[in-house]
Enzyme design. Structure first.
Site, mmCIF file in Angstrom:
data_model
loop_
_atom_site.group_PDB
_atom_site.id
_atom_site.type_symbol
_atom_site.label_atom_id
_atom_site.label_comp_id
_atom_site.label_asym_id
_atom_site.label_seq_id
_atom_site.Cartn_x
_atom_site.Cartn_y
_atom_site.Cartn_z
ATOM 1 N N ASP A 69 -56.532 -87.569 47.483
ATOM 2 C CA ASP A 69 -55.667 -87.968 48.586
ATOM 3 C C ASP A 69 -55.861 -89.475 48.704
ATOM 4 O O ASP A 69 -56.947 -89.932 49.099
ATOM 5 C CB ASP A 69 -56.060 -87.252 49.880
ATOM 6 C CG ASP A 69 -55.174 -87.679 51.045
ATOM 7 O OD1 ASP A 69 -54.457 -88.696 50.932
ATOM 8 O OD2 ASP A 69 -55.205 -86.991 52.084
ATOM 9 N N SER A 148 -40.535 -100.329 44.314
ATOM 10 C CA SER A 148 -39.163 -99.802 44.344
ATOM 11 C C SER A 148 -38.212 -100.984 44.447
ATOM 12 O O SER A 148 -38.608 -102.065 44.901
ATOM 13 C CB SER A 148 -38.975 -98.910 45.583
ATOM 14 O OG SER A 148 -37.621 -98.520 45.743
ATOM 15 N N TYR A 161 -39.900 -97.156 54.827
ATOM 16 C CA TYR A 161 -40.054 -97.067 53.369
ATOM 17 C C TYR A 161 -39.888 -98.449 52.728
ATOM 18 O O TYR A 161 -40.712 -98.873 51.910
ATOM 19 C CB TYR A 161 -39.030 -96.075 52.807
ATOM 20 C CG TYR A 161 -39.179 -95.816 51.324
ATOM 21 C CD1 TYR A 161 -40.229 -95.049 50.835
ATOM 22 C CD2 TYR A 161 -38.270 -96.349 50.413
ATOM 23 C CE1 TYR A 161 -40.381 -94.803 49.482
ATOM 24 C CE2 TYR A 161 -38.405 -96.108 49.052
ATOM 25 C CZ TYR A 161 -39.459 -95.337 48.591
ATOM 26 O OH TYR A 161 -39.600 -95.104 47.241
ATOM 27 N N LYS A 165 -42.644 -100.797 50.654
ATOM 28 C CA LYS A 165 -42.458 -101.223 49.258
ATOM 29 C C LYS A 165 -42.448 -102.756 49.127
ATOM 30 O O LYS A 165 -42.901 -103.302 48.116
ATOM 31 C CB LYS A 165 -41.180 -100.598 48.684
ATOM 32 C CG LYS A 165 -41.267 -99.054 48.561
ATOM 33 C CD LYS A 165 -42.448 -98.600 47.702
ATOM 34 C CE LYS A 165 -42.471 -97.097 47.457
ATOM 35 N NZ LYS A 165 -43.589 -96.659 46.607
HETATM 36 P P1 NAD Z 1 -42.330 -87.270 44.059
HETATM 37 O O1 NAD Z 1 -42.342 -86.803 45.474
HETATM 38 O O2 NAD Z 1 -41.903 -86.322 43.017
HETATM 39 O O3 NAD Z 1 -43.757 -87.855 43.634
HETATM 40 C C1 NAD Z 1 -44.645 -88.421 44.547
HETATM 41 C C2 NAD Z 1 -46.020 -87.879 44.222
HETATM 42 O O4 NAD Z 1 -46.976 -88.491 45.096
HETATM 43 C C3 NAD Z 1 -46.108 -86.367 44.441
HETATM 44 O O5 NAD Z 1 -46.665 -85.741 43.314
HETATM 45 C C4 NAD Z 1 -46.989 -86.243 45.666
HETATM 46 O O6 NAD Z 1 -47.763 -85.052 45.701
HETATM 47 C C5 NAD Z 1 -47.864 -87.485 45.524
HETATM 48 N N1 NAD Z 1 -48.505 -87.849 46.786
HETATM 49 C C6 NAD Z 1 -47.953 -87.962 48.002
HETATM 50 N N2 NAD Z 1 -48.875 -88.256 48.915
HETATM 51 C C7 NAD Z 1 -50.053 -88.357 48.256
HETATM 52 C C8 NAD Z 1 -51.383 -88.655 48.652
HETATM 53 N N3 NAD Z 1 -51.705 -88.895 49.940
HETATM 54 N N4 NAD Z 1 -52.343 -88.680 47.705
HETATM 55 C C9 NAD Z 1 -52.049 -88.419 46.408
HETATM 56 N N5 NAD Z 1 -50.806 -88.126 45.972
HETATM 57 C C10 NAD Z 1 -49.824 -88.096 46.895
HETATM 58 O O7 NAD Z 1 -41.384 -88.561 44.054
HETATM 59 P P2 NAD Z 1 -41.191 -89.701 42.929
HETATM 60 O O8 NAD Z 1 -39.788 -90.142 43.071
HETATM 61 O O9 NAD Z 1 -41.686 -89.280 41.620
HETATM 62 O O10 NAD Z 1 -42.108 -90.862 43.541
HETATM 63 C C11 NAD Z 1 -43.103 -91.542 42.778
HETATM 64 C C12 NAD Z 1 -43.163 -92.991 43.224
HETATM 65 O O11 NAD Z 1 -41.931 -93.628 42.869
HETATM 66 C C13 NAD Z 1 -43.310 -93.177 44.728
HETATM 67 O O12 NAD Z 1 -44.192 -94.253 44.993
HETATM 68 C C14 NAD Z 1 -41.903 -93.543 45.167
HETATM 69 O O13 NAD Z 1 -41.884 -94.266 46.371
HETATM 70 C C15 NAD Z 1 -41.432 -94.354 43.982
HETATM 71 N N6 NAD Z 1 -39.985 -94.504 43.840
HETATM 72 C C16 NAD Z 1 -39.160 -93.434 43.645
HETATM 73 C C17 NAD Z 1 -37.801 -93.643 43.459
HETATM 74 C C18 NAD Z 1 -36.835 -92.512 43.202
HETATM 75 O O14 NAD Z 1 -35.621 -92.776 43.138
HETATM 76 N N7 NAD Z 1 -37.282 -91.285 43.037
HETATM 77 C C19 NAD Z 1 -37.276 -94.934 43.518
HETATM 78 C C20 NAD Z 1 -38.140 -96.004 43.730
HETATM 79 C C21 NAD Z 1 -39.499 -95.778 43.878
#
Ligand code: NAD
Length: 258
Positions: A69, A148, A161, A165
């Site tokens: 975590d 992001s 959010y 970022k």
């Molecule tokens: P996702 O929800 O599939 O993945 C996020 C992961 O973080 C999950 O596996 C979740 O269990 C884990 N997580 C959350 N809280 C946690 C904690 N306290 N400790 C450990 N793990 C934790 O979503 P994603 O899109 O794969 O996101 C991954 C990263 O990419 C994030 O930082 C997100 O902000 C960033 N992001 C995503 C997008 C998009 O379009 N999906 C765009 C820009 C940035």
């Protein structure tokens, strides 16, 4: 040379794409994610998500998992300790764990604001601090923070959010300077729009894959969403680009050009 890579939020979505890309490039991967998804406005990963990732990626190379975590200092230290115990060293830390919540600030709950900053911002601090000694012992160390395009431009309804970022990019630049004398490079990866749980279970919840893709054709100059493999390729590049530090690399199909 094969390097040991620790990826938070690595059980699914972008983190899993990053894990796969590092394995395909011949590196060793420790996936670190929540063992118990806890309460959030959409389901996060849990132990079974991690187990599934390890079993499905196992044929590509050496991969293991550890619960973490990132909002808990002792848990971050344990993830590093387990990585060192299993693989003997740590060369690349990918701070990828993140959560999203959206809505007008007048209705935005304080607990959601705090959680976003705890995971997306404080998580980078706690994990990086926990990993610093191990990274300093590596002769080829890098940190990659998943920020992001929301860290480069604001959006209505996404103040928490976007704020988190923007912070991730500021932390990246500061640590890049702070760690440069030690030869540790620090960069940010800025995904555009990837069809993960963040989009399907929250930002466009209730709408199907077809509607998601349709919306992206108008929103994104290249006309398609980004894939988790695009993020994996970019992360491997940032980990291996030996003269690059302090950048925030947009992988966004032209949505963001700064
Ligand atoms: P996702 O929800 O599939 O993945 C996020 C992961 O973080 C999950 O596996 C979740 O269990 C884990 N997580 C959350 N809280 C946690 C904690 N306290 N400790 C450990 N793990 C934790 O979503 P994603 O899109 O794969 O996101 C991954 C990263 O990419 C994030 O930082 C997100 O902000 C960033 N992001 C995503 C997008 C998009 O379009 N999906 C765009 C820009 C940035």
């Amino acid at each position: 040379m094969s390097r040991v890579v620790l990826i938070t939020g690595g059980a699914r979505g972008i983190g899993r794409g990053i894990a796969e890309a590092f394995l395909r490039a011949g590196h060793i991967v420790m996936i670190a994610d929540l063992a118990d998804s806890g309460a959030w406005n959409y389901n996060l990963a849990d132990r079974s998500t991690m187990d599934e990732a390890v079993s499905q990626l196992g044929n590509l190379g050496d991969v293991a998992s550890v619960p973490v975590d990132v909002t808990d200092s002792a848990s971050c230290q344990n993830a590093v300790k387990e990585t060192l115990g299993r693989f003997g060293r740590l060369d690349v830390l990918v701070n990828n764990a993140g959560v999203v919540a959206s809505g007008p600030i007048s209705q935005f709950e304080e607990k959601d604001w705090d959680r976003i900053f705890d995971v997306n911002v404080k998580g980078i601090y706690l994990m990086t601090r926990a990993a610093l000694k191990a990274l300093s012992d590596s002769n080829d160390a890098a940190v990659i923070n998943t920020a992001s395009i929301a860290g480069k431009k604001g959006s209505a309804g996404l103040s928490a959010y976007c704020g988190s970022k923007f912070a991730a990019i500021g932390i990246t630049q500061s640590l890049a300077l702070e760690f440069a004398p030690a030869g540790i490079r620090v960069n940010a990866l800025c995904p555009g729009i990837v069809g993960t749980a963040m989009w399907h279970d929250h930002l466009m919840a209730g709408q199907g894959e077809a509607q998601f893709r349709e919306r992206m054709t108008t929103l994104i100059p290249l006309g398609r969403p980004q894939e988790t493999s695009d993020m994996g390729d970019a992360a491997v590049y940032l980990a291996t680009a030996h003269n690059v530090t302090g950048v925030a690399l947009s992988v966004a199909g032209g949505m963001e050009m700064n």
